[in-house]
Design a protein around this motif. Structure first.
Motif, PDB file in Angstrom:
ATOM      1  N   UNK A  38      -0.990  -8.803  17.910  1.00  0.00           N
ATOM      2  CA  UNK A  38      -1.298 -10.061  18.594  1.00  0.00           C
ATOM      3  C   UNK A  38      -2.450  -9.855  19.567  1.00  0.00           C
ATOM      4  N   UNK A  39      -3.354 -10.803  19.578  1.00  0.00           N
ATOM      5  CA  UNK A  39      -4.516 -10.716  20.472  1.00  0.00           C
ATOM      6  C   UNK A  39      -4.097 -10.600  21.940  1.00  0.00           C
ATOM      7  N   UNK A  40      -3.005 -11.283  22.316  1.00  0.00           N
ATOM      8  CA  UNK A  40      -2.554 -11.216  23.719  1.00  0.00           C
ATOM      9  C   UNK A  40      -2.011  -9.835  24.098  1.00  0.00           C
ATOM     10  N   UNK A  41      -1.739  -8.987  23.106  1.00  0.00           N
ATOM     11  CA  UNK A  41      -1.292  -7.618  23.385  1.00  0.00           C
ATOM     12  C   UNK A  41      -2.465  -6.641  23.523  1.00  0.00           C
ATOM     13  N   UNK A  42      -3.658  -7.103  23.219  1.00  0.00           N
ATOM     14  CA  UNK A  42      -4.844  -6.249  23.347  1.00  0.00           C
ATOM     15  C   UNK A  42      -5.358  -6.342  24.780  1.00  0.00           C
ATOM     16  N   UNK A  43      -4.573  -5.728  25.672  1.00  0.00           N
ATOM     17  CA  UNK A  43      -4.867  -5.778  27.101  1.00  0.00           C
ATOM     18  C   UNK A  43      -5.295  -4.402  27.597  1.00  0.00           C
ATOM     19  N   UNK A  44      -5.794  -4.394  28.793  1.00  0.00           N
ATOM     20  CA  UNK A  44      -6.180  -3.138  29.456  1.00  0.00           C
ATOM     21  C   UNK A  44      -4.988  -2.187  29.549  1.00  0.00           C
ATOM     22  N   UNK A  45      -3.803  -2.744  29.834  1.00  0.00           N
ATOM     23  CA  UNK A  45      -2.587  -1.916  29.945  1.00  0.00           C
ATOM     24  C   UNK A  45      -2.232  -1.224  28.640  1.00  0.00           C
ATOM     25  N   UNK A  46      -2.564  -1.825  27.508  1.00  0.00           N
ATOM     26  CA  UNK A  46      -2.233  -1.254  26.207  1.00  0.00           C
ATOM     27  C   UNK A  46      -3.355  -0.406  25.606  1.00  0.00           C
ATOM     28  N   UNK A  47      -4.480  -0.301  26.303  1.00  0.00           N
ATOM     29  CA  UNK A  47      -5.576   0.551  25.821  1.00  0.00           C
ATOM     30  C   UNK A  47      -5.203   2.014  26.000  1.00  0.00           C
ATOM     31  N   UNK A  48      -5.456   2.815  24.970  1.00  0.00           N
ATOM     32  CA  UNK A  48      -5.196   4.254  25.054  1.00  0.00           C
ATOM     33  C   UNK A  48      -6.377   4.903  25.768  1.00  0.00           C
ATOM     34  N   UNK A  49      -6.084   5.575  26.859  1.00  0.00           N
ATOM     35  CA  UNK A  49      -7.134   6.266  27.622  1.00  0.00           C
ATOM     36  C   UNK A  49      -7.527   7.548  26.881  1.00  0.00           C
ATOM     37  N   UNK A  51      -9.864   7.650  24.363  1.00  0.00           N
ATOM     38  CA  UNK A  51     -10.429   7.359  23.047  1.00  0.00           C
ATOM     39  C   UNK A  51     -11.829   6.783  23.238  1.00  0.00           C
ATOM     40  N   UNK A  52     -12.762   7.256  22.425  1.00  0.00           N
ATOM     41  CA  UNK A  52     -14.126   6.740  22.499  1.00  0.00           C
ATOM     42  C   UNK A  52     -14.169   5.281  22.040  1.00  0.00           C
ATOM     43  N   UNK A  53     -13.448   4.988  20.952  1.00  0.00           N
ATOM     44  CA  UNK A  53     -13.357   3.601  20.512  1.00  0.00           C
ATOM     45  C   UNK A  53     -12.157   2.966  21.195  1.00  0.00           C
ATOM     46  N   UNK A  54     -12.042   1.663  21.066  1.00  0.00           N
ATOM     47  CA  UNK A  54     -10.910   0.983  21.693  1.00  0.00           C
ATOM     48  C   UNK A  54      -9.694   1.093  20.784  1.00  0.00           C
ATOM     49  N   UNK A  55      -8.590   1.570  21.360  1.00  0.00           N
ATOM     50  CA  UNK A  55      -7.318   1.673  20.644  1.00  0.00           C
ATOM     51  C   UNK A  55      -6.254   1.047  21.533  1.00  0.00           C
ATOM     52  N   UNK A  56      -5.569   0.061  20.974  1.00  0.00           N
ATOM     53  CA  UNK A  56      -4.471  -0.571  21.700  1.00  0.00           C
ATOM     54  C   UNK A  56      -3.171  -0.088  21.085  1.00  0.00           C
ATOM     55  N   UNK A  57      -2.214   0.227  21.939  1.00  0.00           N
ATOM     56  CA  UNK A  57      -0.923   0.713  21.474  1.00  0.00           C
ATOM     57  C   UNK A  57       0.171   0.062  22.300  1.00  0.00           C
ATOM     58  N   UNK A  58       1.135  -0.506  21.610  1.00  0.00           N
ATOM     59  CA  UNK A  58       2.244  -1.202  22.263  1.00  0.00           C
ATOM     60  C   UNK A  58       3.538  -0.657  21.667  1.00  0.00           C
ATOM     61  N   UNK A  59       4.563  -0.537  22.507  1.00  0.00           N
ATOM     62  CA  UNK A  59       5.853  -0.051  22.039  1.00  0.00           C
ATOM     63  C   UNK A  59       6.963  -0.981  22.499  1.00  0.00           C
ATOM     64  N   UNK A  60       7.904  -1.216  21.610  1.00  0.00           N
ATOM     65  CA  UNK A  60       9.087  -2.019  21.923  1.00  0.00           C
ATOM     66  C   UNK A  60      10.313  -1.256  21.466  1.00  0.00           C
ATOM     67  N   UNK A  61      11.396  -1.420  22.224  1.00  0.00           N
ATOM     68  CA  UNK A  61      12.644  -0.779  21.850  1.00  0.00           C
ATOM     69  C   UNK A  61      13.424  -1.710  20.936  1.00  0.00           C
TER      70      UNK A  61
END
Length: 142
Positions: A38-49, A51-61
């Motif tokens: 989801x586009x709304x999950x592509x936030x600064x908080x979900x960016x993997x520090x 990485x040269x390119x942008x990688x978003x990672x989200x986890x749910x239990x």
């Protein structure tokens, strides 16, 4: 499927491919099959520090296991994160914490990534393990 069986399956898939250009095409194909994030999950908080390119990672239990969602703006990186999502998603925090992505060395990927991509891959693994630690701590509190 057990996490070690999944690793063995990934290794077997890559053994069927003749050379690294073919393996890179396969990695890109895996990235294109990644469930959309989801586009709304592509936030600064979900960016993997790291990485040269942008990688978003989200986890749910979900039922004492972790479900990962990921995306990247670079094709090969998206394929790499797709492999990690495939390996770790649906497993318990303990399984994730106790399993290193050995397939990376077994298929020779470590030698075929640029230093910046290798650092990015290590950052993705680290972030997934941080999520696993956080979910484990939360489970222990309950």
């Amino acid at each position: 499927m057990d996490i070690q069986e999944e690793q063995a399956r990934i290794v077997k898939e890559f053994e069927l491919l003749q050379d690294w250009p073919e393996r890179y095409k396969y990695i890109i194909k895996l990235g294109s099959r990644l469930d959309p994030m989801n586009e709304e999950d592509k936030t600064e908080d979900n960016l993997v520090k790291g990485c040269q390119s942008q990688v978003w990672l989200k986890a749910d239990e979900e039922n004492n296991s972790i479900r990962f969602q990921a995306d990247s703006d670079a094709a090969i990186t998206k394929g790499l994160v797709a492999l990690l999502v495939r390996l770790y998603s649906g497993h318990s925090p303990d399984e994730i914490l106790n399993t290193d992505p050995e397939f990376i060395n077994k298929i020779g990927m470590a030698q075929h990534l640029s230093p910046t991509r290798a650092n990015g891959l290590a950052s993705m693994v680290k972030q997934m393990k941080i999520y696993a630690m956080a979910f484990k701590a939360r489970q222990n509190i309950r």
